[in-house]
Each structure stands twice: as structure tokens, then as C-alpha cells.
Design a protein around this motif. Structure first.
Motif, mmCIF file in Angstrom:
data_model
loop_
_atom_site.group_PDB
_atom_site.id
_atom_site.type_symbol
_atom_site.label_atom_id
_atom_site.label_comp_id
_atom_site.label_asym_id
_atom_site.label_seq_id
_atom_site.Cartn_x
_atom_site.Cartn_y
_atom_site.Cartn_z
ATOM 1 N N PRO A 25 64.914 76.687 39.598
ATOM 2 C CA PRO A 25 63.643 75.992 39.358
ATOM 3 C C PRO A 25 63.841 74.483 39.326
ATOM 4 N N ILE A 26 62.738 73.772 39.252
ATOM 5 C CA ILE A 26 62.777 72.329 39.022
ATOM 6 C C ILE A 26 63.463 72.110 37.682
ATOM 7 N N SER A 27 64.386 71.169 37.631
ATOM 8 C CA SER A 27 65.341 71.109 36.520
ATOM 9 C C SER A 27 64.696 70.985 35.141
ATOM 10 N N ARG A 31 59.744 77.094 32.263
ATOM 11 C CA ARG A 31 58.996 78.326 32.547
ATOM 12 C C ARG A 31 59.221 78.731 33.991
ATOM 13 N N LEU A 32 59.567 79.982 34.194
ATOM 14 C CA LEU A 32 59.906 80.472 35.530
ATOM 15 C C LEU A 32 59.217 81.797 35.777
ATOM 16 N N TYR A 33 58.666 81.932 36.970
ATOM 17 C CA TYR A 33 57.889 83.115 37.344
ATOM 18 C C TYR A 33 58.429 83.712 38.639
ATOM 19 N N ALA A 93 58.464 80.579 41.100
ATOM 20 C CA ALA A 93 57.727 79.376 40.743
ATOM 21 C C ALA A 93 58.154 78.911 39.365
ATOM 22 N N SER A 94 58.059 77.623 39.126
ATOM 23 C CA SER A 94 58.344 77.111 37.797
ATOM 24 C C SER A 94 57.187 76.233 37.336
ATOM 25 N N PHE A 103 54.667 75.570 40.483
ATOM 26 C CA PHE A 103 55.261 74.967 41.672
ATOM 27 C C PHE A 103 56.159 76.033 42.302
ATOM 28 N N PHE A 104 55.849 76.381 43.534
ATOM 29 C CA PHE A 104 56.527 77.476 44.202
ATOM 30 C C PHE A 104 57.695 77.005 45.059
#
Lengths: 113, 111
Positions: A25-27, A31-33, A93-94, A103-104
Motif C-alpha cells: 500500500p501507500i506507505s 487501512r488496506l482492502y 486498495a489503501s 486508492f487502488f
């Protein structure tokens, strides 16, 4: 590139094999999906992590599916004993905050022969 | 009934036209609304993010939310061939972790 990164971009496998997808994810996003998307459909929720804790799982996530996020950084999604119906785009996404937008990544496309 | 309904199209317009894309929803608890653009075999790209009712403008894009009618719209002005893509609406409640997506509307802008 500081966006969400997914690997591999495309995986072709035979029915019955196991596959694993990775998401970075973005550093600064805790939250991660994981979502799954089939042709002509919108993304369907699979699971959600806040830091390393898996807080929610969809009914879509059968026993053959498992997701982890060790140390709250990257995440993996494993599918065991793949079936042809698992063929789809798996999207990670995060999100940066409680009510933040998603954000995917570019997705990992799975083809099960 | 699905939580979010979106006309799949396809929608075809000439370059320069104003495009209107819409979604309806059934859950009155939805508070956050998003529009994504997705090119073929790519991940969705966030275009607009709005909270509750009202309008938001960003360049050629305007997002509208009418919570009383449970209806959201995305307007694209001066459409370009590069706008040709599938547009997804998404929404979520104030509580809960899930985002709910429409099926997407396929748009083609003809030069």
C-alpha cells in the motif's frame, strides 16, 4: 512511484493450484482492502485490514481464501485449490484515514484454466 | 435489490459533449460518495470524493449528490477521447468499513 503496488499483474494457473498475490500500500496508509472484480461488474469487497488486524471479511471469502498483513505493511492474498470461478481481477486498495477514499493498485488478474 | 445501481451503458458521445453519469442507491446511511475512472485492464483511479449532499467541482468534472433522492451524478464537460473508460460510483456509510460500488458505465468519446 508512491502508489499502491500489486504483484504479479497477471497470473495464469491450472485448476487446483495455489496462487498468492502481494500488495504494497501507500506507505502512510494504515487501512488496506482487497476487492475482486469480474468483467462488467464493479469491485466486490473481500476483506479489510487496519494495520495488521484483519477486521472484516466478506462472505465471498471462502475457506480457500486467506489474507494476511504481517507487521501492518504489505499484504498477501492466497487462494488455495483454485477453481475456474476464481478467475477475476484482484484489486488492492489503501486508505489514509477513517473516512478516507480508496486508492487502488493496478490489480492482479487471475486466469484459472 | 443491489445497494448501488448504475446504468452500464455503453454511452457514446462526440468530443466536446457534456457527459452525465448517474447512480442511485437504497441505503440512506451512505454519507461518502466517490467516482472512479477505470481504463481497460487497469485499476480504478479516483476522480472525485464528496461528503453528504452538494456539488464539488474539479476541472472538467463536477460531482453532485442529492441524498433526498438517493441519487449521485458525475458531469464531464468538454469531453475528450482520453475520457473513454468505465466510470464507477462508490459509496460508504459513516460507520463500517465497506465501500459499495456500482457496476460501472462504459463511456466512449468519439473524436
Amino acid at each position: 512511484d508512491t502508489g499502491v503496488s500489486q504483484d504479479p499483474r497477471h497470473k495464469i494457473t491450472k485448476r487446483g493450484q495455489n496462487v498468492t498475490f502481494r500488495c504494497d500500500p501507500i506507505s502512510e496508509h494504515n487501512r488496506l482492502y482487497w476487492y475482486r472484480q469480474t468483467l462488467g461488474q464493479g469491485p466486490e469487497f473481500l476483506t479489510y485490514f487496519q494495520n495488521e488486524a484483519q477486521l472484516e471479511k466478506s462472505r465471498l471469502l471462502s475457506d480457500r481464501f486467506s489474507a494476511e498483513r504481517p507487521k501492518g505493511s504489505f499484504s498477501t492474498l492466497e487462494i488455495q485449490r483454485t477453481e475456474q470461478g476464481d478467475s477475476a481481477m484482484y484489486l488492492c486498495a489503501s486508505s489514509p484515514r477513517v473516512h478516507g477514499e480508496l486508492f487502488f493498485g493496478e490489480g492482479s488478474r487471475l486466469t484459472v484454466l | 435489490q443491489k445497494e448501488v445501481e448504475q446504468d452500464p451503458g455503453p454511452l457514446s458521445v462526440p468530443e466536446g459533449a457534456i457527459v452525465s453519469l448517474n447512480c442511485t442507491y437504497s441505503n440512506s446511511a451512505f454519507q461518502y460518495f466517490m467516482w472512479y475512472r477505470q481504463y481497460s485492464r487497469k485499476g480504478p483511479e479516483l476522480l472525485m470524493y464528496t461528503y453528504s449532499s452538494g456539488n464539488k467541482e474539479d476541472g472538467r468534472f463536477t460531482a453532485q449528490v442529492d441524498k433526498s433522492s438517493k441519487y449521485i451524478s458525475l458531469f464531464i464537460r468538454d469531453s475528450q477521447p482520453s475520457d473513454s473508460a468505465t466510470y464507477l460510483c462508490a459509496m460508504r456509510e459513516n460507520t463500517g468499513n465497506q465501500f459499495y460500488f456500482g457496476t460501472g458505465t462504459s463511456l466512449t468519446v468519439i473524436p
